[in-house]
Design a protein around this motif. Sequence first.
Motif, PDB file in Angstrom:
ATOM      1  N   TYR A 189       0.682  -1.223  -0.065  1.00  0.00           N
ATOM      2  CA  TYR A 189       0.024  -0.061  -0.092  1.00  0.00           C
ATOM      3  C   TYR A 189       0.926   1.089   0.041  1.00  0.00           C
ATOM      4  O   TYR A 189       0.225   2.355  -0.123  1.00  0.00           O
ATOM      5  CB  TYR A 189      -1.001   0.003   1.250  1.00  0.00           C
ATOM      6  CG  TYR A 189      -2.058  -0.966   1.053  1.00  0.00           C
ATOM      7  CD1 TYR A 189      -3.194  -0.869   0.169  1.00  0.00           C
ATOM      8  CD2 TYR A 189      -1.953  -2.287   1.551  1.00  0.00           C
ATOM      9  CE1 TYR A 189      -4.367  -1.311  -0.106  1.00  0.00           C
ATOM     10  CE2 TYR A 189      -2.924  -3.322   1.497  1.00  0.00           C
ATOM     11  CZ  TYR A 189      -3.869  -2.961   0.637  1.00  0.00           C
ATOM     12  OH  TYR A 189      -4.908  -3.793   0.540  1.00  0.00           O
ATOM     13  N   MET A 214      -3.759   1.969  -9.874  1.00  0.00           N
ATOM     14  CA  MET A 214      -3.671   1.456  -8.622  1.00  0.00           C
ATOM     15  C   MET A 214      -5.265   0.763  -8.632  1.00  0.00           C
ATOM     16  O   MET A 214      -6.101   1.287  -9.092  1.00  0.00           O
ATOM     17  CB  MET A 214      -3.903   2.492  -7.667  1.00  0.00           C
ATOM     18  CG  MET A 214      -2.552   3.363  -7.736  1.00  0.00           C
ATOM     19  SD  MET A 214      -1.191   2.380  -6.839  1.00  0.00           S
ATOM     20  CE  MET A 214      -1.431   2.577  -5.295  1.00  0.00           C
ATOM     21  N   ALA A 215      -5.185  -0.155  -7.862  1.00  0.00           N
ATOM     22  CA  ALA A 215      -6.783  -1.012  -7.604  1.00  0.00           C
ATOM     23  C   ALA A 215      -6.662  -1.466  -6.110  1.00  0.00           C
ATOM     24  O   ALA A 215      -5.715  -1.972  -5.746  1.00  0.00           O
ATOM     25  CB  ALA A 215      -6.651  -2.103  -8.411  1.00  0.00           C
ATOM     26  N   ASP A 216      -7.458  -0.710  -5.490  1.00  0.00           N
ATOM     27  CA  ASP A 216      -7.722  -0.803  -4.024  1.00  0.00           C
ATOM     28  C   ASP A 216      -6.382  -0.605  -3.288  1.00  0.00           C
ATOM     29  O   ASP A 216      -5.850  -1.215  -2.579  1.00  0.00           O
ATOM     30  CB  ASP A 216      -8.198  -2.194  -3.724  1.00  0.00           C
ATOM     31  CG  ASP A 216      -9.535  -2.374  -4.197  1.00  0.00           C
ATOM     32  OD1 ASP A 216     -10.326  -1.460  -4.049  1.00  0.00           O
ATOM     33  OD2 ASP A 216      -9.733  -3.665  -4.672  1.00  0.00           O
ATOM     34  N   GLY A 217      -5.438   0.370  -3.674  1.00  0.00           N
ATOM     35  CA  GLY A 217      -4.201   0.847  -3.004  1.00  0.00           C
ATOM     36  C   GLY A 217      -3.121   0.172  -3.350  1.00  0.00           C
ATOM     37  O   GLY A 217      -2.124   0.445  -3.063  1.00  0.00           O
ATOM     38  N   LEU A 218      -3.383  -0.885  -4.471  1.00  0.00           N
ATOM     39  CA  LEU A 218      -1.971  -1.818  -4.715  1.00  0.00           C
ATOM     40  C   LEU A 218      -1.981  -1.489  -6.365  1.00  0.00           C
ATOM     41  O   LEU A 218      -2.941  -1.214  -7.152  1.00  0.00           O
ATOM     42  CB  LEU A 218      -2.483  -3.251  -4.636  1.00  0.00           C
ATOM     43  CG  LEU A 218      -2.696  -3.660  -3.162  1.00  0.00           C
ATOM     44  CD1 LEU A 218      -2.997  -4.895  -3.048  1.00  0.00           C
ATOM     45  CD2 LEU A 218      -1.587  -3.319  -2.123  1.00  0.00           C
ATOM     46  N   ARG A 260      -1.044  -2.343 -10.204  1.00  0.00           N
ATOM     47  CA  ARG A 260      -1.217  -3.406 -11.081  1.00  0.00           C
ATOM     48  C   ARG A 260      -1.139  -2.844 -12.713  1.00  0.00           C
ATOM     49  O   ARG A 260      -1.056  -1.710 -12.867  1.00  0.00           O
ATOM     50  CB  ARG A 260      -2.984  -3.936 -10.983  1.00  0.00           C
ATOM     51  CG  ARG A 260      -3.873  -2.775 -11.744  1.00  0.00           C
ATOM     52  CD  ARG A 260      -5.243  -3.397 -11.665  1.00  0.00           C
ATOM     53  NE  ARG A 260      -6.212  -2.189 -12.237  1.00  0.00           N
ATOM     54  CZ  ARG A 260      -7.516  -2.326 -12.006  1.00  0.00           C
ATOM     55  NH1 ARG A 260      -7.698  -3.084 -11.755  1.00  0.00           N
ATOM     56  NH2 ARG A 260      -8.094  -1.390 -12.639  1.00  0.00           N
TER      57      ARG A 260
END
Length: 114
Positions: free
Chosen positions: A10, A99-103, A105
């Motif tokens: 994160y 970013m996807a949900d703070g991560l 990709r």
Amino acid sequence: MKKIVINVSYDRFCVSHKAIVRLRALGQPDALREEDRGAHWPAAAGPREPSLNRYGALIPRDDEHLVRVVEELGSEANGHCADLKVVLIPDDVLWTIDMADGLERVSEVHRSWQ
């Protein structure tokens, strides 16, 4: 297949002092331009020191040297609060990192309008 390095933590993308030293030894141009703050305090450049383990933000994520160092060093390549991962995508894909949900990709680039 093309290899791309992403951060699956994160926090922001960065590599460790050990990784930047290895990148510099390999001649990676962006790493050579970056100041090696850990060189002045080598004993303090361990993985728990955040100010000395936030390198590599300007290195292209598909850089062959970056991919090599992350694969060679494994978790030792992780900068402060980073968790680096090498992702494989097809060679012909135009890609971007988002970013996807703070991560992070890797996503295929597509068109959009407003």
